[in-house]
Write a protein that holds these residues in place. Sequence first.
Motif, PDB file in Angstrom:
ATOM      1  N   PRO A   7       0.819  -1.217   0.000  1.00 55.21           N
ATOM      2  CA  PRO A   7       0.000   0.000   0.000  1.00 55.21           C
ATOM      3  C   PRO A   7       0.852   1.266   0.000  1.00 55.21           C
ATOM      4  CG  PRO A   7      -0.769  -1.537   1.670  1.00 55.21           C
ATOM      5  CD  PRO A   7       0.529  -2.074   1.143  1.00 55.21           C
ATOM      6  N   CYS A   8       0.381   2.238  -0.728  1.00 54.81           N
ATOM      7  CA  CYS A   8       1.016   3.553  -0.762  1.00 54.81           C
ATOM      8  C   CYS A   8       0.281   4.441   0.243  1.00 54.81           C
ATOM      9  CB  CYS A   8       0.916   4.137  -2.165  1.00 54.81           C
ATOM     10  SG  CYS A   8       1.670   5.771  -2.302  1.00 54.81           S
ATOM     11  N   VAL A   9       1.035   5.049   1.153  1.00 49.03           N
ATOM     12  CA  VAL A   9       0.455   5.852   2.218  1.00 49.03           C
ATOM     13  C   VAL A   9       0.963   7.287   2.111  1.00 49.03           C
ATOM     14  CG1 VAL A   9       0.193   6.115   4.711  1.00 49.03           C
ATOM     15  CG2 VAL A   9       0.408   3.827   3.731  1.00 49.03           C
ATOM     16  N   LEU A  10       0.036   8.227   2.104  1.00 53.55           N
ATOM     17  CA  LEU A  10       0.368   9.651   2.135  1.00 53.55           C
ATOM     18  C   LEU A  10       0.147  10.140   3.559  1.00 53.55           C
ATOM     19  CD1 LEU A  10       1.009  12.415   0.836  1.00 53.55           C
ATOM     20  CD2 LEU A  10      -1.426  12.566   0.210  1.00 53.55           C
ATOM     21  N   VAL A  11       1.179  10.694   4.171  1.00 56.08           N
ATOM     22  CA  VAL A  11       1.110  11.239   5.527  1.00 56.08           C
ATOM     23  C   VAL A  11       1.106  12.764   5.403  1.00 56.08           C
ATOM     24  CG1 VAL A  11       2.217  11.385   7.778  1.00 56.08           C
ATOM     25  CG2 VAL A  11       2.373   9.255   6.454  1.00 56.08           C
ATOM     26  N   VAL A  12       0.094  13.396   6.004  1.00 56.24           N
ATOM     27  CA  VAL A  12      -0.073  14.847   5.867  1.00 56.24           C
ATOM     28  C   VAL A  12      -0.161  15.488   7.248  1.00 56.24           C
ATOM     29  CG1 VAL A  12      -1.456  16.698   4.859  1.00 56.24           C
ATOM     30  CG2 VAL A  12      -1.433  14.419   3.777  1.00 56.24           C
ATOM     31  N   ASP A  13       0.749  16.402   7.514  1.00 58.32           N
ATOM     32  CA  ASP A  13       0.700  17.168   8.754  1.00 58.32           C
ATOM     33  C   ASP A  13       1.495  18.441   8.540  1.00 58.32           C
ATOM     34  OD1 ASP A  13       1.007  18.105  11.536  1.00 58.32           O
ATOM     35  OD2 ASP A  13       0.286  16.110  12.065  1.00 58.32           O
ATOM     36  N   TYR A  37       2.750  18.637   3.572  1.00 61.39           N
ATOM     37  CA  TYR A  37       2.775  19.475   4.765  1.00 61.39           C
ATOM     38  C   TYR A  37       1.660  20.521   4.806  1.00 61.39           C
ATOM     39  CZ  TYR A  37       7.295  17.191   4.658  1.00 61.39           C
ATOM     40  OH  TYR A  37       8.289  16.237   4.566  1.00 61.39           O
ATOM     41  N   SER A  38       0.652  20.355   3.968  1.00 57.85           N
ATOM     42  CA  SER A  38      -0.516  21.249   3.984  1.00 57.85           C
ATOM     43  C   SER A  38      -1.662  20.545   3.268  1.00 57.85           C
ATOM     44  CB  SER A  38      -0.202  22.575   3.283  1.00 57.85           C
ATOM     45  OG  SER A  38      -0.072  22.375   1.880  1.00 57.85           O
ATOM     46  N   GLY A  39      -2.849  21.084   3.436  1.00 54.26           N
ATOM     47  CA  GLY A  39      -3.999  20.524   2.734  1.00 54.26           C
ATOM     48  C   GLY A  39      -3.856  20.640   1.228  1.00 54.26           C
ATOM     49  N   ALA A  40      -3.359  21.785   0.761  1.00 55.68           N
ATOM     50  CA  ALA A  40      -3.180  21.976  -0.678  1.00 55.68           C
ATOM     51  C   ALA A  40      -2.153  20.984  -1.231  1.00 55.68           C
ATOM     52  CB  ALA A  40      -2.748  23.413  -0.975  1.00 55.68           C
ATOM     53  N   GLU A  41      -1.041  20.786  -0.519  1.00 59.95           N
ATOM     54  CA  GLU A  41      -0.039  19.809  -0.956  1.00 59.95           C
ATOM     55  C   GLU A  41      -0.626  18.400  -0.955  1.00 59.95           C
ATOM     56  OE1 GLU A  41       3.801  19.717   0.970  1.00 59.95           O
ATOM     57  OE2 GLU A  41       3.875  21.901   1.042  1.00 59.95           O
ATOM     58  N   ALA A  42      -1.472  18.107   0.022  1.00 53.07           N
ATOM     59  CA  ALA A  42      -2.087  16.780   0.104  1.00 53.07           C
ATOM     60  C   ALA A  42      -2.956  16.501  -1.110  1.00 53.07           C
ATOM     61  CB  ALA A  42      -2.913  16.661   1.382  1.00 53.07           C
ATOM     62  N   ILE A  43      -3.759  17.475  -1.490  1.00 57.00           N
ATOM     63  CA  ILE A  43      -4.632  17.295  -2.658  1.00 57.00           C
ATOM     64  C   ILE A  43      -3.789  17.061  -3.902  1.00 57.00           C
ATOM     65  CG2 ILE A  43      -6.299  18.446  -4.165  1.00 57.00           C
ATOM     66  CD1 ILE A  43      -7.305  19.906  -1.568  1.00 57.00           C
ATOM     67  N   GLU A  44      -2.771  17.883  -4.090  1.00 62.27           N
ATOM     68  CA  GLU A  44      -1.902  17.750  -5.263  1.00 62.27           C
ATOM     69  C   GLU A  44      -1.195  16.386  -5.273  1.00 62.27           C
ATOM     70  OE1 GLU A  44       2.099  19.834  -7.060  1.00 62.27           O
ATOM     71  OE2 GLU A  44       0.739  21.074  -5.884  1.00 62.27           O
ATOM     72  N   ALA A  45      -0.630  15.987  -4.130  1.00 65.70           N
ATOM     73  CA  ALA A  45       0.082  14.707  -4.057  1.00 65.70           C
ATOM     74  C   ALA A  45      -0.859  13.528  -4.271  1.00 65.70           C
ATOM     75  CB  ALA A  45       0.785  14.579  -2.705  1.00 65.70           C
ATOM     76  N   LEU A  47      -3.746  13.445  -5.955  1.00 66.40           N
ATOM     77  CA  LEU A  47      -4.201  13.359  -7.341  1.00 66.40           C
ATOM     78  C   LEU A  47      -3.090  12.859  -8.263  1.00 66.40           C
ATOM     79  CD1 LEU A  47      -6.434  16.552  -7.586  1.00 66.40           C
ATOM     80  CD2 LEU A  47      -7.109  14.185  -7.109  1.00 66.40           C
ATOM     81  N   LYS A  48      -1.864  13.214  -7.937  1.00 69.10           N
ATOM     82  CA  LYS A  48      -0.726  12.780  -8.751  1.00 69.10           C
ATOM     83  C   LYS A  48      -0.350  11.320  -8.485  1.00 69.10           C
ATOM     84  CE  LYS A  48       4.082  13.928  -9.768  1.00 69.10           C
ATOM     85  NZ  LYS A  48       5.194  14.817  -9.470  1.00 69.10           N
ATOM     86  N   SER A  49      -0.288  10.933  -7.212  1.00 67.50           N
ATOM     87  CA  SER A  49       0.243   9.617  -6.841  1.00 67.50           C
ATOM     88  C   SER A  49      -0.814   8.563  -6.558  1.00 67.50           C
ATOM     89  CB  SER A  49       1.138   9.764  -5.604  1.00 67.50           C
ATOM     90  OG  SER A  49       2.180  10.658  -5.881  1.00 67.50           O
ATOM     91  N   ARG A  50      -2.055   8.981  -6.348  1.00 62.88           N
ATOM     92  CA  ARG A  50      -3.173   8.065  -6.113  1.00 62.88           C
ATOM     93  C   ARG A  50      -2.870   7.050  -5.000  1.00 62.88           C
ATOM     94  NH1 ARG A  50      -6.602   9.331 -10.058  1.00 62.88           N
ATOM     95  NH2 ARG A  50      -7.906   7.512  -9.937  1.00 62.88           N
ATOM     96  N   PRO A  51      -2.638   7.529  -3.779  1.00 60.96           N
ATOM     97  CA  PRO A  51      -2.312   6.614  -2.676  1.00 60.96           C
ATOM     98  C   PRO A  51      -3.505   5.726  -2.309  1.00 60.96           C
ATOM     99  CG  PRO A  51      -2.762   8.793  -1.823  1.00 60.96           C
ATOM    100  CD  PRO A  51      -2.754   8.907  -3.333  1.00 60.96           C
ATOM    101  N   ASP A  52      -3.207   4.640  -1.625  1.00 64.35           N
ATOM    102  CA  ASP A  52      -4.246   3.739  -1.138  1.00 64.35           C
ATOM    103  C   ASP A  52      -4.817   4.226   0.190  1.00 64.35           C
ATOM    104  OD1 ASP A  52      -3.844   1.621  -3.164  1.00 64.35           O
ATOM    105  OD2 ASP A  52      -1.850   1.564  -2.242  1.00 64.35           O
TER     106      ASP A  52
END
Length: 122
Positions: A7-13, A37-45, A47-52
Amino acid sequence: MPGPSTPCVLVVDDDKRLADALAAVLNGHGFNTMTAYSGAEAIEAALKSRPDFILMDIMMKGIDGVDAAIAICETLPHCRIVLMSGAESALQNLEKSSRRGHHFDFFMKPIMASSLVDMIRN
């Protein structure tokens, strides 16, 4: 070592040290991880990487975790998103997601690594 079915995991804080530390723990358990490190970065990451799986702080400046989670799940409905916060007052923000038809799991900080790993694996 992470493999193609890991699984690909995106950690946002917005606390960079915490995001990096959580990602390092998950990497140590064999997950592919990314950080934002932000909500905007999370959305961009996302959509680009499609984490699980996404682990996201609720209380961030700019786009908060709830709004970012809603934006992501509207585009990536398969992605499991878990929100987290160290402040009990952040639970009120979860009401905003319920009013908009979205329900997210929640972790209170500090997060026990074993609980997080179990949640992702299950």
